[in-house]
Write an enzyme that holds these catalytic residues in place. Sequence first.
Site, mmCIF file in Angstrom:
data_model
loop_
_atom_site.group_PDB
_atom_site.id
_atom_site.type_symbol
_atom_site.label_atom_id
_atom_site.label_comp_id
_atom_site.label_asym_id
_atom_site.label_seq_id
_atom_site.Cartn_x
_atom_site.Cartn_y
_atom_site.Cartn_z
ATOM 1 N N TYR A 17 -124.365 -128.474 -23.639
ATOM 2 C CA TYR A 17 -123.952 -129.472 -22.646
ATOM 3 C C TYR A 17 -124.671 -129.234 -21.325
ATOM 4 O O TYR A 17 -125.198 -130.174 -20.711
ATOM 5 C CB TYR A 17 -122.428 -129.393 -22.468
ATOM 6 C CG TYR A 17 -121.896 -130.166 -21.284
ATOM 7 C CD1 TYR A 17 -121.892 -131.559 -21.280
ATOM 8 C CD2 TYR A 17 -121.398 -129.501 -20.165
ATOM 9 C CE1 TYR A 17 -121.407 -132.267 -20.191
ATOM 10 C CE2 TYR A 17 -120.903 -130.202 -19.074
ATOM 11 C CZ TYR A 17 -120.918 -131.580 -19.096
ATOM 12 O OH TYR A 17 -120.443 -132.276 -18.022
ATOM 13 N N GLU A 39 -112.899 -136.144 -17.583
ATOM 14 C CA GLU A 39 -112.614 -135.355 -16.379
ATOM 15 C C GLU A 39 -111.130 -135.453 -16.012
ATOM 16 O O GLU A 39 -110.529 -134.471 -15.576
ATOM 17 C CB GLU A 39 -113.490 -135.814 -15.208
ATOM 18 C CG GLU A 39 -114.981 -135.560 -15.384
ATOM 19 C CD GLU A 39 -115.364 -134.079 -15.341
ATOM 20 O OE1 GLU A 39 -114.481 -133.228 -15.097
ATOM 21 O OE2 GLU A 39 -116.541 -133.783 -15.555
ATOM 22 N N TRP A 47 -112.771 -127.035 -18.736
ATOM 23 C CA TRP A 47 -113.681 -128.076 -19.215
ATOM 24 C C TRP A 47 -114.066 -127.829 -20.666
ATOM 25 O O TRP A 47 -114.217 -128.765 -21.445
ATOM 26 C CB TRP A 47 -114.926 -128.131 -18.330
ATOM 27 C CG TRP A 47 -115.940 -129.128 -18.801
ATOM 28 C CD1 TRP A 47 -117.199 -128.890 -19.225
ATOM 29 C CD2 TRP A 47 -115.765 -130.552 -18.899
ATOM 30 N NE1 TRP A 47 -117.825 -130.063 -19.589
ATOM 31 C CE2 TRP A 47 -116.971 -131.091 -19.393
ATOM 32 C CE3 TRP A 47 -114.704 -131.407 -18.618
ATOM 33 C CZ2 TRP A 47 -117.148 -132.454 -19.619
ATOM 34 C CZ3 TRP A 47 -114.871 -132.773 -18.842
ATOM 35 C CH2 TRP A 47 -116.085 -133.287 -19.344
#
Length: 203
Positions: A17, A39, A47
């Site tokens: 990522y 988010e 995350w």
Amino acid sequence: MSELCGWCLSDPQYIAYHNQEWGVPCDDDRTHFEFLILEAAQAGLSWLTVLRKREGYRMAFADFSPHKVAKFDADMVEILKANPGIVRNRLKIESTISNAKLFLEIQKEYGSFARYMWSYFDDKPIQNQWLTLADVPATSEQSDQISKDLKKRGFRFFGSTICYAYLQALGFVNDHLLSCPRHAACAELGKNFHAHWQDEGST
């Protein structure tokens, strides 16, 4: 010596990522909506937890189509609340649906949600020059302004801290450390994006 930003080194998916997506300027509204969902889902979580559920979110939320998600009803909320592929928090699920409706309103007003977001940056990514992870802020002037305006419009789960993480992810700010090879790569992408975005805006 070049080395990747330290926050991504705990997991191969995290590294991928970081190397392929994080900090790359984006003008695609579907991607913008995807990260609004992800988010917001992250609030109170890591995350990486959300990243591992990304495909679950893709399937649950109609491949991140704001038009389809905006039509989800109370029955769909119950179905989603039972889905182990996402964060099963009723408030987050309901806010995703209401945020989708507001997302569409901004699209109508500005032509695209991306146009709305980039208007806070004069269509040009900010190239930060951080030396350590401790230097990287949690919020910015722009994240304060955007989250305040979106809250006024009715958006939920998009405070300034979540907004800044969104800005980092979609390349509004280049927060790769100077020692990271992706800093120079994203800076170059930022230049090309600005030129292309300006050309698009003038047509």
